[in-house]
Design a protein around this motif. Structure first.
Motif, mmCIF file in Angstrom:
data_model
loop_
_atom_site.group_PDB
_atom_site.id
_atom_site.type_symbol
_atom_site.label_atom_id
_atom_site.label_comp_id
_atom_site.label_asym_id
_atom_site.label_seq_id
_atom_site.Cartn_x
_atom_site.Cartn_y
_atom_site.Cartn_z
ATOM 1 N N PHE A 175 22.104 40.226 21.924
ATOM 2 C CA PHE A 175 22.962 41.384 21.682
ATOM 3 C C PHE A 175 22.954 42.255 22.928
ATOM 4 C CE2 PHE A 175 18.699 42.521 20.296
ATOM 5 C CZ PHE A 175 18.508 43.789 20.834
ATOM 6 N N ASP A 176 23.870 43.177 22.985
ATOM 7 C CA ASP A 176 23.955 44.081 24.138
ATOM 8 C C ASP A 176 22.822 45.105 24.060
ATOM 9 O OD1 ASP A 176 26.206 42.804 25.123
ATOM 10 O OD2 ASP A 176 27.589 44.089 24.001
ATOM 11 N N ILE A 177 21.962 45.092 25.079
ATOM 12 C CA ILE A 177 20.849 46.040 25.118
ATOM 13 C C ILE A 177 21.397 47.444 25.370
ATOM 14 C CG2 ILE A 177 18.726 46.676 26.312
ATOM 15 C CD1 ILE A 177 18.425 44.111 24.796
ATOM 16 N N PRO A 178 21.055 48.432 24.541
ATOM 17 C CA PRO A 178 21.514 49.805 24.789
ATOM 18 C C PRO A 178 21.092 50.282 26.178
ATOM 19 C CG PRO A 178 20.573 49.615 22.586
ATOM 20 C CD PRO A 178 20.289 48.316 23.278
ATOM 21 N N PRO A 179 21.964 50.950 26.892
ATOM 22 C CA PRO A 179 21.653 51.345 28.270
ATOM 23 C C PRO A 179 20.493 52.323 28.380
ATOM 24 C CG PRO A 179 23.698 52.363 27.510
ATOM 25 C CD PRO A 179 23.314 51.354 26.479
ATOM 26 N N GLU A 180 20.175 53.044 27.312
ATOM 27 C CA GLU A 180 19.095 54.029 27.406
ATOM 28 C C GLU A 180 17.707 53.404 27.209
ATOM 29 O OE1 GLU A 180 20.840 54.195 23.186
ATOM 30 O OE2 GLU A 180 21.539 54.041 25.259
ATOM 31 N N TRP A 181 17.627 52.142 26.787
ATOM 32 C CA TRP A 181 16.323 51.499 26.654
ATOM 33 C C TRP A 181 15.739 51.216 28.032
ATOM 34 C CZ3 TRP A 181 16.671 47.162 22.351
ATOM 35 C CH2 TRP A 181 16.965 47.778 21.134
ATOM 36 N N GLU A 182 14.418 51.325 28.133
ATOM 37 C CA GLU A 182 13.741 50.995 29.388
ATOM 38 C C GLU A 182 13.794 49.487 29.631
ATOM 39 O OE1 GLU A 182 9.599 52.488 30.905
ATOM 40 O OE2 GLU A 182 9.289 50.571 29.906
ATOM 41 N N ARG A 183 14.125 49.109 30.871
ATOM 42 C CA ARG A 183 14.187 47.689 31.233
ATOM 43 C C ARG A 183 13.332 47.440 32.469
ATOM 44 N NH1 ARG A 183 20.417 45.794 30.149
ATOM 45 N NH2 ARG A 183 21.129 47.636 29.026
ATOM 46 N N PHE A 184 12.726 46.265 32.495
ATOM 47 C CA PHE A 184 11.961 45.888 33.679
ATOM 48 C C PHE A 184 12.009 44.380 33.856
ATOM 49 C CE2 PHE A 184 8.994 45.914 30.166
ATOM 50 C CZ PHE A 184 8.122 44.860 30.393
ATOM 51 N N CYS A 185 11.643 43.941 35.041
ATOM 52 C CA CYS A 185 11.736 42.535 35.433
ATOM 53 C C CYS A 185 10.343 42.038 35.826
ATOM 54 C CB CYS A 185 12.726 42.386 36.590
ATOM 55 S SG CYS A 185 12.830 40.729 37.297
ATOM 56 N N VAL A 186 10.044 40.776 35.510
ATOM 57 C CA VAL A 186 8.731 40.197 35.785
ATOM 58 C C VAL A 186 8.908 38.843 36.467
ATOM 59 C CG1 VAL A 186 6.494 39.542 34.816
ATOM 60 C CG2 VAL A 186 7.854 41.321 33.703
ATOM 61 N N VAL B 124 11.344 34.064 36.106
ATOM 62 C CA VAL B 124 11.763 35.462 36.130
ATOM 63 C C VAL B 124 12.244 35.829 34.731
ATOM 64 C CG1 VAL B 124 13.195 37.210 37.247
ATOM 65 C CG2 VAL B 124 12.546 35.139 38.511
ATOM 66 N N GLY B 125 11.691 36.893 34.182
ATOM 67 C CA GLY B 125 12.096 37.355 32.858
ATOM 68 C C GLY B 125 12.495 38.813 32.902
ATOM 69 N N TRP B 126 13.514 39.158 32.127
ATOM 70 C CA TRP B 126 13.965 40.539 32.024
ATOM 71 C C TRP B 126 13.644 41.045 30.627
ATOM 72 C CZ3 TRP B 126 16.254 37.049 35.202
ATOM 73 C CH2 TRP B 126 16.576 37.474 36.497
ATOM 74 N N TYR B 127 13.065 42.254 30.570
ATOM 75 C CA TYR B 127 12.556 42.811 29.323
ATOM 76 C C TYR B 127 13.127 44.202 29.075
ATOM 77 C CZ TYR B 127 9.077 39.074 29.603
ATOM 78 O OH TYR B 127 8.467 37.850 29.677
ATOM 79 N N ALA B 128 13.195 44.552 27.802
ATOM 80 C CA ALA B 128 13.613 45.890 27.389
ATOM 81 C C ALA B 128 12.684 46.367 26.278
ATOM 82 C CB ALA B 128 15.055 45.886 26.907
ATOM 83 N N ILE B 129 12.507 47.684 26.197
ATOM 84 C CA ILE B 129 11.660 48.289 25.161
ATOM 85 C C ILE B 129 12.479 49.337 24.420
ATOM 86 C CG2 ILE B 129 9.561 49.590 24.681
ATOM 87 C CD1 ILE B 129 8.341 48.493 27.165
ATOM 88 N N ASP B 130 12.498 49.230 23.083
ATOM 89 C CA ASP B 130 13.233 50.230 22.311
ATOM 90 C C ASP B 130 12.332 51.433 22.032
ATOM 91 O OD1 ASP B 130 11.552 49.589 20.200
ATOM 92 O OD2 ASP B 130 13.062 48.507 19.056
ATOM 93 N N TYR B 131 12.856 52.378 21.259
ATOM 94 C CA TYR B 131 12.116 53.624 21.033
ATOM 95 C C TYR B 131 10.914 53.439 20.105
ATOM 96 C CZ TYR B 131 16.132 55.854 23.223
ATOM 97 O OH TYR B 131 17.121 56.222 24.111
ATOM 98 N N ASP B 132 10.842 52.309 19.406
ATOM 99 C CA ASP B 132 9.706 52.037 18.529
ATOM 100 C C ASP B 132 8.644 51.187 19.205
ATOM 101 O OD1 ASP B 132 10.814 53.422 16.344
ATOM 102 O OD2 ASP B 132 12.059 51.695 15.840
ATOM 103 N N GLY B 133 8.833 50.885 20.497
ATOM 104 C CA GLY B 133 7.861 50.085 21.219
ATOM 105 C C GLY B 133 8.067 48.587 21.103
#
Length: 321
Positions: A88-99, A110-119
């Motif tokens: 699904f489309d990750i909300p732009p306000e979620w934190e994203r990082f790359c590993v 290489v993996g791309w990750y996102a974290i929502d407001y609930d962790g």
């Protein structure tokens, strides 16, 4: 096990024929359980109960036909049903990082990750540098080409990147007097791709992966039902994650670690991600006896008890304190 699974079980949907594009031959996987053998069910009614009494991994394989369960499996709790989700489309306000886990002759990951407001941690994209058709064989791409490939795949704002500490190429004290050439990290930095050093503690990292995968009973606020919920979701289109992680086995010499002779590159990258955003111990709060919150928690535990032991809710409630 893996060869049979990839050739028949995961190549297409169960019950659907797959035609090999090279040979033109077809194959099909038809799953079956004990319920598909009514003669045995009548002749030996206790057979199902004996299957249910087997150790968990054996029960998963022989009772339910789960191909992801086997002896020595490191992450037996990993399940595509529980931990997978459709993209699904990750909300732009979620934190994203790359590993990044580096590899040249061996695959890089290489993996791309996102974290929502609930962790909740989401792995929403992957780039696995593995030679097509050959397991655990790298693309032998220079570091600057890998860096360019990362930038080409990123159209979103990335807060930070972490990478395998080996790309900084630590130099032994015995070689301090030698001239020093560029490291992998230097080549990537020249392309505008910068990293922080990942925490490479293998034992603590493995525990963080287990914590992320562990499912805990939670209450659905909209329905009031008790549902099992983990703290990580992997997009179903991360094919190589689902191909390699469930097959990892324990190190026979050190059961606290993963056998590093396997195709463990995505696991290392996933471990770095879990260490970058670890799960903290929860604070224990003592609720006043008789309060609404305390009685609500008691009711939740009673529902869990009734479900596990097959008792009525009233009987379970009387046994929960």
């Amino acid at each position: 096990h893996n060869w049979v699974k990839e050739r028949f079980v995961t190549i297409t949907e169960p019950g659907k024929s797959y035609v090999d594009p090279k040979t033109g031959l077809s194959r099909i996987f038809v799953p079956g359980t004990i319920e598909d053998n009514p003669t045995l069910m009548v002749a030996d009614p206790g057979y199902v109960m004996r299957l249910e009494a087997l150790p968990e991994l054996e029960k998963q394989r022989l009772r339910y036909g789960i191909w992801d369960a086997f002896e020595g499996q490191v992450f037996a709790e990993l399940s595509k049903l529980a931990h997978g989700c459709e993209p699904f489309d990750i909300p732009p306000e979620w934190e994203r990082f790359c590993v990044l886990d580096w590899g040249y002759a061996k695959p890089f990951s290489v993996g791309w990750y996102a974290i929502d407001y609930d962790g909740m941690l989401y792995r929403y994209r992957e780039w696995y540098g593995c030679k097509e058709g050959e397991a655990d064989v790298g693309l032998k791409m220079p570091a600057y080409d890998v860096a360019r490939g990362i930038l080409e795949r990123e159209s979103e704002k990335i807060r930070f990147r972490v990478a395998d500490p080996s790309i900084w190429h630590p130099r032994p004290d015995s070689r301090k007097g030698e001239s020093k050439g560029p490291t992998i990290q230097d080549d990537m930095s020249a392309q505008g791709v910068f990293f922080l050093k990942a925490d490479n503690d293998r034992q603590h990292g493995k525990m963080q992966v287990h914590k992320r995968l562990k499912s805990e009973d939670q209450v659905d606020e909209s329905t009031g039902e008790i549902v099992a919920q983990s703290s990580v979701k992997i997009f179903n289109n991360c094919h190589h994650f689902w191909r390699t992680i469930p097959t990892l086995q324990e190190d026979p010499k050190n059961p606290e670690d993963v056998d590093t002779d396997q195709e463990d590159h995505i696991y290392d990258e996933f471990r770095y991600a879990c260490m970058a955003r670890p799960i903290r111990p929860k604070k224990i709060q003592t609720l006043p006896s008789g309060s609404f919150a305390a009685e609500r928690n008691r009711l939740i535990r009673a529902k869990q008890y009734a479900r596990r032991h097959g008792t009525s809710l009233e009987a379970a409630y009387s046994r929960i304190r």
